[in-house]
Design an enzyme around this catalytic site. Sequence first.
Site, PDB file in Angstrom:
ATOM      1  N   HIS A   4       0.840  -1.199   0.000  1.00 57.80           N
ATOM      2  CA  HIS A   4       0.000   0.000   0.000  1.00 57.80           C
ATOM      3  C   HIS A   4       0.872   1.245   0.000  1.00 57.80           C
ATOM      4  O   HIS A   4       2.050   1.186   0.377  1.00 57.80           O
ATOM      5  CB  HIS A   4      -0.898   0.009   1.248  1.00 57.80           C
ATOM      6  CG  HIS A   4      -0.097   0.072   2.502  1.00 57.80           C
ATOM      7  ND1 HIS A   4       0.184  -1.026   3.273  1.00 57.80           N
ATOM      8  CD2 HIS A   4       0.548   1.119   3.084  1.00 57.80           C
ATOM      9  CE1 HIS A   4       0.949  -0.657   4.275  1.00 57.80           C
ATOM     10  NE2 HIS A   4       1.189   0.645   4.191  1.00 57.80           N
ATOM     11  N   HIS A  17       5.723   6.434  -0.759  1.00 56.27           N
ATOM     12  CA  HIS A  17       6.424   5.210  -1.142  1.00 56.27           C
ATOM     13  C   HIS A  17       5.527   3.990  -0.914  1.00 56.27           C
ATOM     14  O   HIS A  17       4.503   4.095  -0.215  1.00 56.27           O
ATOM     15  CB  HIS A  17       7.691   5.052  -0.290  1.00 56.27           C
ATOM     16  CG  HIS A  17       7.379   4.912   1.169  1.00 56.27           C
ATOM     17  ND1 HIS A  17       7.281   5.983   2.023  1.00 56.27           N
ATOM     18  CD2 HIS A  17       7.095   3.807   1.920  1.00 56.27           C
ATOM     19  CE1 HIS A  17       6.979   5.560   3.233  1.00 56.27           C
ATOM     20  NE2 HIS A  17       6.855   4.238   3.200  1.00 56.27           N
TER      21      HIS A  17
HETATM   22  P1  AMP Z   1       4.815   2.482   5.315  1.00 56.19           P
HETATM   23  O1  AMP Z   1       5.256   1.502   4.299  1.00 56.19           O
HETATM   24  O2  AMP Z   1       3.955   3.558   4.751  1.00 56.19           O
HETATM   25  O3  AMP Z   1       4.252   1.853   6.535  1.00 56.19           O
HETATM   26  O4  AMP Z   1       6.124   3.269   5.767  1.00 56.19           O
HETATM   27  C1  AMP Z   1       7.229   2.628   6.330  1.00 56.19           C
HETATM   28  C2  AMP Z   1       7.789   3.496   7.425  1.00 56.19           C
HETATM   29  O5  AMP Z   1       8.341   4.694   6.894  1.00 56.19           O
HETATM   30  C3  AMP Z   1       6.733   3.924   8.427  1.00 56.19           C
HETATM   31  O6  AMP Z   1       7.052   3.380   9.691  1.00 56.19           O
HETATM   32  C4  AMP Z   1       6.866   5.423   8.420  1.00 56.19           C
HETATM   33  O7  AMP Z   1       6.716   5.893   9.733  1.00 56.19           O
HETATM   34  C5  AMP Z   1       8.282   5.652   7.925  1.00 56.19           C
HETATM   35  N1  AMP Z   1       8.606   6.984   7.450  1.00 56.19           N
HETATM   36  C6  AMP Z   1       9.702   7.636   7.873  1.00 56.19           C
HETATM   37  N2  AMP Z   1       9.763   8.856   7.330  1.00 56.19           N
HETATM   38  C7  AMP Z   1       8.683   9.015   6.519  1.00 56.19           C
HETATM   39  C8  AMP Z   1       8.205  10.079   5.702  1.00 56.19           C
HETATM   40  N3  AMP Z   1       8.839  11.246   5.579  1.00 56.19           N
HETATM   41  N4  AMP Z   1       7.062   9.892   5.026  1.00 56.19           N
HETATM   42  C9  AMP Z   1       6.422   8.711   5.124  1.00 56.19           C
HETATM   43  N5  AMP Z   1       6.824   7.666   5.888  1.00 56.19           N
HETATM   44  C10 AMP Z   1       7.950   7.796   6.588  1.00 56.19           C
END
Ligand code: AMP
Length: 276
Positions: A126, A214
């Site tokens: 996602h 991402h």
């Molecule tokens: P996700 O795949 O969306 O769960 O993201 C993986 C990790 O990236 C999460 O634990 C977020 O907290 C971390 N993360 C660190 N910095 C950022 C940022 N600037 N924007 C989005 N996610 C971030």
Amino acid sequence: MSSLVQYSDSEGENSDDHDAISVDAVSRKRKQSPQSQNSVGNEKKIRSTAVLPLPDTIKSLFSKGDKHLDNPEDHEGRTRSFEHLEGNWATHISVPYDPDERMRELIGELLLCLRPLDFKPMKELHLSLSRTVAIRHHWIKPLTDSLQNRLRSLQRTCCEFSSVKLYTNDEKTRTFLSLAVSAPGNILQEYTKAVDECFEEYKLQKYYKDPSYHISIGWCLHDVIPEISKETLHKLQEILDAALEENTDLKLFTVENIICKTGNKQFSLQLNKGYG
Ligand code: AMP
């Protein structure tokens, strides 16, 4: 909001729990959380039983049960980012991404390249539009209504994968291998702004001030970023570039709806049918 379905895995044990359940047999055997099972069941019981007062001893038994004892070994070593409290529903807003066979293969290849680091594939992919926040059960309806009202006015879009990126969660207990995502104009920022505004009504934590969009494709325990050399990162990027050059359609994916996962429920939130 078009549909409401139950999904089986929701313990909310970690702010990243929404995304990172390994596909191995152990995880398939994971039990459903007492919280998610009980919330609905209790409601039914409350509606259908007579109002005989409970003895204090029984009451105190259940109030102690508000705190859920967590064993990281049950969750592949992951720890909770916020305390599990009875009646709190872990909630997360994201764009779903359904990888095809070629993308799955590419992910496998990228994760292999990180060996001997033990990166596991994400169960569900996602694009996050919010952090994982804890909400009360009776907020689910008004919050999802408000999200749907806000998101209906925003257009669908087409996203593009670009570079390989590494992230850690805020607690630095896990590292993520991710693919950076971009979209035309500010549409992704508009989605998060809409979600943030709805969250604000409930004083819920907003998304990052400087969101870095991402899709995480793999995860590993601890902050292992210092252990990943520039050469390895370069190699990962080369693998990605070669695969996207060979399969140009893999580079793009469309955002057609947005998902709100809360506890063991999942709501599909509709966007405007036009493309931005
Ligand atoms: P996700 O795949 O969306 O769960 O993201 C993986 C990790 O990236 C999460 O634990 C977020 O907290 C971390 N993360 C660190 N910095 C950022 C940022 N600037 N924007 C989005 N996610 C971030």
